[in-house]
Design an enzyme around this catalytic site. Structure first.
Site, PDB file in Angstrom:
ATOM      1  N   ASP A 144      28.917  44.085  33.901  1.00 56.86           N
ATOM      2  CA  ASP A 144      27.702  43.402  33.470  1.00 56.86           C
ATOM      3  C   ASP A 144      26.783  44.359  32.722  1.00 56.86           C
ATOM      4  O   ASP A 144      26.284  44.043  31.638  1.00 56.86           O
ATOM      5  CB  ASP A 144      26.993  42.824  34.699  1.00 56.86           C
ATOM      6  CG  ASP A 144      25.872  41.876  34.322  1.00 56.86           C
ATOM      7  OD1 ASP A 144      26.124  40.940  33.555  1.00 56.86           O
ATOM      8  OD2 ASP A 144      24.741  42.073  34.802  1.00 56.86           O
TER       9      ASP A 144
ATOM     10  N   SER B 208      30.506  42.401  43.184  1.00 59.81           N
ATOM     11  CA  SER B 208      31.417  43.547  43.270  1.00 59.81           C
ATOM     12  C   SER B 208      30.887  44.693  42.432  1.00 59.81           C
ATOM     13  O   SER B 208      30.111  44.486  41.479  1.00 59.81           O
ATOM     14  CB  SER B 208      32.816  43.155  42.781  1.00 59.81           C
ATOM     15  OG  SER B 208      32.791  42.803  41.400  1.00 59.81           O
TER      16      SER B 208
ATOM     17  N   ASP C 158      25.864  44.373  28.673  1.00 57.44           N
ATOM     18  CA  ASP C 158      24.462  44.295  28.257  1.00 57.44           C
ATOM     19  C   ASP C 158      24.084  45.438  27.326  1.00 57.44           C
ATOM     20  O   ASP C 158      23.493  45.239  26.261  1.00 57.44           O
ATOM     21  CB  ASP C 158      23.530  44.325  29.478  1.00 57.44           C
ATOM     22  CG  ASP C 158      23.602  43.055  30.289  1.00 57.44           C
ATOM     23  OD1 ASP C 158      24.104  42.036  29.770  1.00 57.44           O
ATOM     24  OD2 ASP C 158      23.162  43.081  31.455  1.00 57.44           O
TER      25      ASP C 158
END
Length: 223
Positions: free
Chosen positions: A74, A67, A78
């Site tokens: 994500d 998605s 990070d």
């Protein structure tokens, strides 16, 4: 009244890879909370969170739960976790500006890449099929190579944090100290240094190509 197909679908927020993403955030909070009192525990938690970055991608592909929200979550996780670690290192070593510059490059490069991808109508910042740079193509299209570079960066930063003295010390002195350790430590250090260097070059190239896309967008839009 019958439910629409959209209503029957599970909420994107509850997708398995996104739940893993929330778990990563919690782990990072704990890791940085103990980073000064227990460096080894910090390193273990931080690296475990980084490993989960690959696990959530596997789940996304396995259950067809990729998605846009998950991709953004994500990337933000990070970037923020790496930025926090670089900020810590800037306080541990001289010159600390080196780590702050790396922080700025990392965020700027990925932000430009993400934004230019959306301007180009792409669904992922990893779609570099139209780029003319071979290194950028290899980095994003050959996953083992990208994994090596990313893991190298994080492991190198973790090693530097574990070897940092309580007082601010020279970065070069710390590197010489690591090279005096056992053969395995030296091998890991040199390997991560190579992967780290390639990733920084890739970041610079990515920032330049993405900036070019942004510059070229306005003339196209005005036509």
């Amino acid at each position: 009244m019958p439910q629409s197909s959209a209503e029957k679908m599970p909420s994107v927020y509850l997708y398995i890879p996104n739940i893993i993403g929330y778990f990563r955030i919690i782990i990072n909070f704990i890791a940085f909370a103990v980073c000064y009192s227990n460096r080894l525990l910090f390193a273990i938690l931080y690296f475990f969170s980084f490993v989960l970055d690959g696990v959530d991608g596997w789940f996304a592909r396995k259950f067809d739960q990729a998605s846009t929200f998950g991709a953004v979550l994500d990337m933000v996780t990070d970037r923020v976790s790496t930025a926090c670690l670089l900020a810590l290192l800037s306080q541990c070593y001289r010159p600390g500006l080196v780590f702050l510059m790396l922080l700025g490059l990392d965020i700027t490069s990925h932000w430009f890449q993400m934004y230019s991808s959306f301007l180009s109508g792409k669904t992922s910042h990893k779609d570099v099929k139209n780029t003319g740079n071979w290194l950028l193509k290899v980095y994003y299209e050959y996953r083992p190579f990208m994994a090596f570079c990313c893991v190298s960066c994080e492991v190198l930063y973790i090693i530097l944090f574990l070897f940092a003295d309580e007082k601010s010390t020279s970065l070069l002195s710390a590197c010489r100290g690591v090279l005096k350790q056992g053969p395995l430590t030296v091998l890991v250090f040199i390997s991560t240094l190579v992967g780290w260097a390639v990733k920084q070059v890739t970041n610079i190239i990515q920032m330049k190509t993405a900036a070019d896309t942004c510059v070229e967008f306005d003339p196209k839009r005005s036509k």
